[in-house]
Design a protein around this motif. Structure first.
Motif, PDB file in Angstrom:
ATOM      1  N   GLU A 226       0.824  -1.200   0.000  1.00 10.86           N
ATOM      2  CA  GLU A 226       0.000   0.000   0.000  1.00 10.86           C
ATOM      3  C   GLU A 226       0.865   1.260   0.000  1.00 10.86           C
ATOM      4  O   GLU A 226       0.564   2.249  -0.684  1.00 10.86           O
ATOM      5  N   LEU A 227       1.967   1.240   0.759  1.00 15.29           N
ATOM      6  CA  LEU A 227       2.875   2.383   0.762  1.00 15.29           C
ATOM      7  C   LEU A 227       3.490   2.596  -0.617  1.00 15.29           C
ATOM      8  O   LEU A 227       3.608   3.739  -1.088  1.00 15.29           O
ATOM      9  N   LYS A 228       3.881   1.496  -1.283  1.00 19.53           N
ATOM     10  CA  LYS A 228       4.435   1.626  -2.626  1.00 19.53           C
ATOM     11  C   LYS A 228       3.401   2.199  -3.593  1.00 19.53           C
ATOM     12  O   LYS A 228       3.717   3.042  -4.442  1.00 19.53           O
ATOM     13  N   ARG A 229       2.147   1.720  -3.467  1.00 18.92           N
ATOM     14  CA  ARG A 229       1.099   2.199  -4.372  1.00 18.92           C
ATOM     15  C   ARG A 229       0.852   3.687  -4.163  1.00 18.92           C
ATOM     16  O   ARG A 229       0.713   4.451  -5.135  1.00 18.92           O
ATOM     17  N   ARG A 230       0.805   4.129  -2.892  1.00 18.24           N
ATOM     18  CA  ARG A 230       0.564   5.547  -2.624  1.00 18.24           C
ATOM     19  C   ARG A 230       1.744   6.401  -3.078  1.00 18.24           C
ATOM     20  O   ARG A 230       1.554   7.506  -3.602  1.00 18.24           O
ATOM     21  N   ALA A 231       2.953   5.889  -2.878  1.00 11.97           N
ATOM     22  CA  ALA A 231       4.120   6.642  -3.334  1.00 11.97           C
ATOM     23  C   ALA A 231       4.103   6.797  -4.848  1.00 11.97           C
ATOM     24  O   ALA A 231       4.410   7.870  -5.385  1.00 11.97           O
ATOM     25  N   LYS A 232       3.723   5.743  -5.551  1.00 16.04           N
ATOM     26  CA  LYS A 232       3.642   5.818  -7.003  1.00 16.04           C
ATOM     27  C   LYS A 232       2.561   6.790  -7.444  1.00 16.04           C
ATOM     28  O   LYS A 232       2.728   7.558  -8.408  1.00 16.04           O
ATOM     29  N   GLN A 233       1.427   6.767  -6.729  1.00 17.49           N
ATOM     30  CA  GLN A 233       0.334   7.675  -7.065  1.00 17.49           C
ATOM     31  C   GLN A 233       0.746   9.134  -6.860  1.00 17.49           C
ATOM     32  O   GLN A 233       0.462  10.001  -7.697  1.00 17.49           O
ATOM     33  N   LEU A 234       1.430   9.412  -5.736  1.00 17.36           N
ATOM     34  CA  LEU A 234       1.896  10.779  -5.474  1.00 17.36           C
ATOM     35  C   LEU A 234       2.915  11.224  -6.522  1.00 17.36           C
ATOM     36  O   LEU A 234       2.926  12.384  -6.953  1.00 17.36           O
ATOM     37  N   GLU A 235       3.780  10.289  -6.957  1.00 21.39           N
ATOM     38  CA  GLU A 235       4.767  10.609  -7.981  1.00 21.39           C
ATOM     39  C   GLU A 235       4.084  10.975  -9.307  1.00 21.39           C
ATOM     40  O   GLU A 235       4.481  11.918  -9.991  1.00 21.39           O
ATOM     41  N   MET A 236       3.034  10.210  -9.666  1.00 26.64           N
ATOM     42  CA  MET A 236       2.306  10.505 -10.901  1.00 26.64           C
ATOM     43  C   MET A 236       1.613  11.852 -10.812  1.00 26.64           C
ATOM     44  O   MET A 236       1.599  12.625 -11.784  1.00 26.64           O
ATOM     45  N   GLN A 237       1.037  12.156  -9.632  1.00 24.70           N
ATOM     46  CA  GLN A 237       0.388  13.467  -9.461  1.00 24.70           C
ATOM     47  C   GLN A 237       1.406  14.597  -9.578  1.00 24.70           C
ATOM     48  O   GLN A 237       1.128  15.641 -10.169  1.00 24.70           O
ATOM     49  N   ARG A 238       2.579  14.382  -8.990  1.00 35.93           N
ATOM     50  CA  ARG A 238       3.610  15.420  -9.068  1.00 35.93           C
ATOM     51  C   ARG A 238       4.038  15.669 -10.505  1.00 35.93           C
ATOM     52  O   ARG A 238       4.201  16.817 -10.934  1.00 35.93           O
ATOM     53  N   ARG A 239       4.231  14.606 -11.271  1.00 37.87           N
ATOM     54  CA  ARG A 239       4.643  14.758 -12.659  1.00 37.87           C
ATOM     55  C   ARG A 239       3.547  15.418 -13.498  1.00 37.87           C
ATOM     56  O   ARG A 239       3.835  16.243 -14.374  1.00 37.87           O
ATOM     57  N   GLU A 240       2.296  15.042 -13.219  1.00 40.62           N
ATOM     58  CA  GLU A 240       1.190  15.660 -13.960  1.00 40.62           C
ATOM     59  C   GLU A 240       1.121  17.148 -13.677  1.00 40.62           C
ATOM     60  O   GLU A 240       0.928  17.973 -14.579  1.00 40.62           O
ATOM     61  N   GLN A 241       1.279  17.537 -12.393  1.00 44.13           N
ATOM     62  CA  GLN A 241       1.263  18.951 -12.043  1.00 44.13           C
ATOM     63  C   GLN A 241       2.429  19.685 -12.689  1.00 44.13           C
ATOM     64  O   GLN A 241       2.292  20.824 -13.150  1.00 44.13           O
ATOM     65  N   GLN A 242       3.568  19.012 -12.779  1.00 40.09           N
ATOM     66  CA  GLN A 242       4.729  19.627 -13.403  1.00 40.09           C
ATOM     67  C   GLN A 242       4.489  19.871 -14.892  1.00 40.09           C
ATOM     68  O   GLN A 242       4.858  20.919 -15.437  1.00 40.09           O
ATOM     69  N   ARG A 243       3.863  18.895 -15.545  1.00 42.10           N
ATOM     70  CA  ARG A 243       3.557  19.065 -16.968  1.00 42.10           C
ATOM     71  C   ARG A 243       2.568  20.206 -17.185  1.00 42.10           C
ATOM     72  O   ARG A 243       2.681  20.990 -18.140  1.00 42.10           O
ATOM     73  N   LEU A 244       1.566  20.322 -16.296  1.00 41.72           N
ATOM     74  CA  LEU A 244       0.608  21.413 -16.422  1.00 41.72           C
ATOM     75  C   LEU A 244       1.292  22.764 -16.243  1.00 41.72           C
ATOM     76  O   LEU A 244       1.007  23.726 -16.965  1.00 41.72           O
ATOM     77  N   ASN A 245       2.201  22.869 -15.267  1.00 45.12           N
ATOM     78  CA  ASN A 245       2.920  24.127 -15.051  1.00 45.12           C
ATOM     79  C   ASN A 245       3.768  24.490 -16.266  1.00 45.12           C
ATOM     80  O   ASN A 245       3.844  25.646 -16.674  1.00 45.12           O
TER      81      ASN A 245
END
Length: 526
Positions: A158-177
């Protein structure tokens, strides 16, 4: 028809352990055990002896006796089976059959006796069942441990899944910026026009003249406001001249870099490499053609050296296995070569006679008996410990010297101390920092395996007894320890060797083959 007591005593009758299954005063048991050795006839081959009141069913075991005290009406065949099970239990709990070992395991032995004999009668149990009872394993406890491990594994996932999810959100926000920052640029680069821009050319070196100023119409509409650029396009690799030119042309605003891709995939990390296995099999040694009498001497070495010099721990274990294929040669005696064995602790098979005098002779206690034919028998074991560095067969020195710029020069040297040994497939494994690439000086058979620098030497013997290697690598002095060494050797480190094999009947010497093998269980420099 009952067992009155089960006891362990010395050859002189001193009781070490006794369990009474019927009410008996201690003085009575002490008296019976004290009188027991005097009742055994000289050179007797029997395992029972009787008095007016009781019967002793006994078995010699090393320097001790294991015996049952029964009444004279007890079933002697059943008593012998009970005694055999007791002896097997004692052997499994106390490999060293000595007085200190018996006293140390007294509680477990008493509990085991109670599982085998109850109120004087043998229980229908096997050795494995008794061991399971003594270990006290609980099925419910095992289930709870499995459940706890499963919960822990699920939590990690579960920790790995959440870390991966947060990483994807961070990259998506970076692409939007980045998309927002690009849309705010009034023109384009690389042939742009009003109202848009073209993408940065991939893997091409742009020229300063490629940047074009905005058209007059766009300049008039945005003359009162300087466009802000807060991000650049996605970069593969490190920041280069292309991004420097664009940043300078747009006013020098700081750009945001994307994470560099890894070899295993974009945004993923490679798993931590496993440590290098330095265990070397004896299969690399030359095979010996076996005669009808074949002796195999095997030794296993375990030691830990200190990097600054000194021996932290040392242990050598050895055993001698005898295999005879001809029945006519089964009644023999083996004689060891006349060396200094004072530092070795010998232990013979229960049916083999103890060493007497300076000559080390291996023979059965009962000269009328024969060694087994067609199967190997371990007749002798030995052990050597200490902190004398002269016992180390191969001296390996690893000397890292920091250079002050984050790198170190590492000098590795080996020297064979035991000149009578021939070492094969020697492996010296030195840990190195992750991602570093050593620069090696000189010719050597080396490789990188995970996070370890592995140097392999095919043969080390008296003619090729030393060697050295140097390499430069990232890391400080502590980064290159602990060092692991492995090898297989032809010979005996303790120099144990059979000199001759003689028939007992006529004293005629027999030809025999001999194989001596030394392997490494643990060899570390810490």
């Amino acid at each position: 028809m009952v067992v009155l007591a089960a006891s362990i005593c010395t050859r002189s009758g001193k009781p070490l352990l006794s369990r009474q299954f019927r009410p008996m005063p201690r003085s009575r048991v002490d008296g019976l055990l004290a009188a027991f050795p005097k009742l055994i006839p000289v050179n007797s081959q029997h395992t029972t002896v009787e008095t007016n009141d009781v019967r002793f069913v006994y078995q010699p075991f090393e320097e001790l006796y294991v015996l049952l005290i029964t009444n004279k009406g007890s079933n002697i065949l059943q008593d012998i089976k009970t005694l055999s099970l007791l002896v097997r239990l004692i052997s499994s709990l106390t490999p060293a059959m000595s007085e200190p070992a018996i006293l140390h395991h007294a509680f477990d032995l008493l509990c085991g006796f109670d599982e085998i004999v109850s109120l004087g009668y043998k229980e229908n149990v096997s050795l494995s069942q008794v061991r399971n009872v003594l270990e006290g394993e609980s099925h419910e406890e095992k289930i709870q441990e499995i459940i706890a491990r499963n919960k822990e594994a699920e939590a990690k996932e579960e920790l790995k899944r959440r870390a991966k999810q947060l990483e994807m959100q961070r990259r998506e926000q970076q692409r939007l910026n980045q998309a927002t920052s690009r849309s705010s640029v009034p023109g384009g680069y690389g042939g742009g026009g009003s109202g848009g821009y073209s993408s940065v050319p991939r893997y091409e070196q742009p020229q300063a003249s490629e940047y074009r100023t905005p058209s007059p119409a766009v300049t008039q509409s945005q003359s009162t406001q300087k466009p802000k650029f807060t991000g650049s396009g996605m970069k593969l690799g490190k920041k280069g001249k292309q991004s420097d030119l664009i940043s300078a042309a747009l006013g020098g605003e700081q750009d945001v870099e994307m994470d560099e891709p890894t070899h295993s995939g974009y945004g993923q990390h490679e798993p931590e490499p496993e440590p290098v296995e330095t265990e070397v099999s004896a299969d690399v040694l030359d095979k010996v053609e076996q005669d009808s009498i074949h002796v195999t001497i095997k030794e296993q070495l375990s030691l830990t050296l200190l990097r600054d010099g000194g021996l932290e721990s040392f242990e050598l274990k050895g055993d001698l296995d005898l295999r005879i294929t001809e029945a006519a040669q089964s009644k023999i005696r083996l004689t060891l070569s006349p060396h200094d064995y004072s530092e070795l602790q010998f232990k013979q098979h229960p049916n083999v006679a103890k060493f007497t005098g300076n000559e080390k002779v291996i023979g059965l206690k009962d000269a009328s008996r024969s060694f087994p034919v067609g199967q190997g028998l371990g007749v002798l074991r030995w052990r050597m410990t200490g902190k004398d560095e002269s016992h180390v067969p191969l001296n390996v020195t690893v000397w890292p010297q920091p250079r002050g710029d984050g790198t170190s020069d590492v000098a590795v040297e080996y020297e064979l101390e035991a000149q009578h040994l021939t070492l094969k497939n020697v492996v010296i494994s030195i840990p190195v920092p992750s991602g570093s690439l050593p620069s090696v000086t000189g010719e050597a058979d080396w490789r990188l395996s995970g996070n370890s620098f592995v140097w392999t030497i095919d043969t080390i013997d008296s003619e090729n007894s030393n060697g050295s290697l140097e390499f430069r690598c990232q890391g400080d002095a502590d980064a290159f320890f602990p060092v692991s060494v492995g090898f297989a050797a032809s010979g005996s480190l303790a120099d144990v060797e059979v000199a001759k094999a003689v028939l007992i009947e006529n004293g005629e010497e027999q030809t025999f083959s001999q194989e001596r093998i030394l392997t490494v269980d643990k060899y570390e420099i810490v």
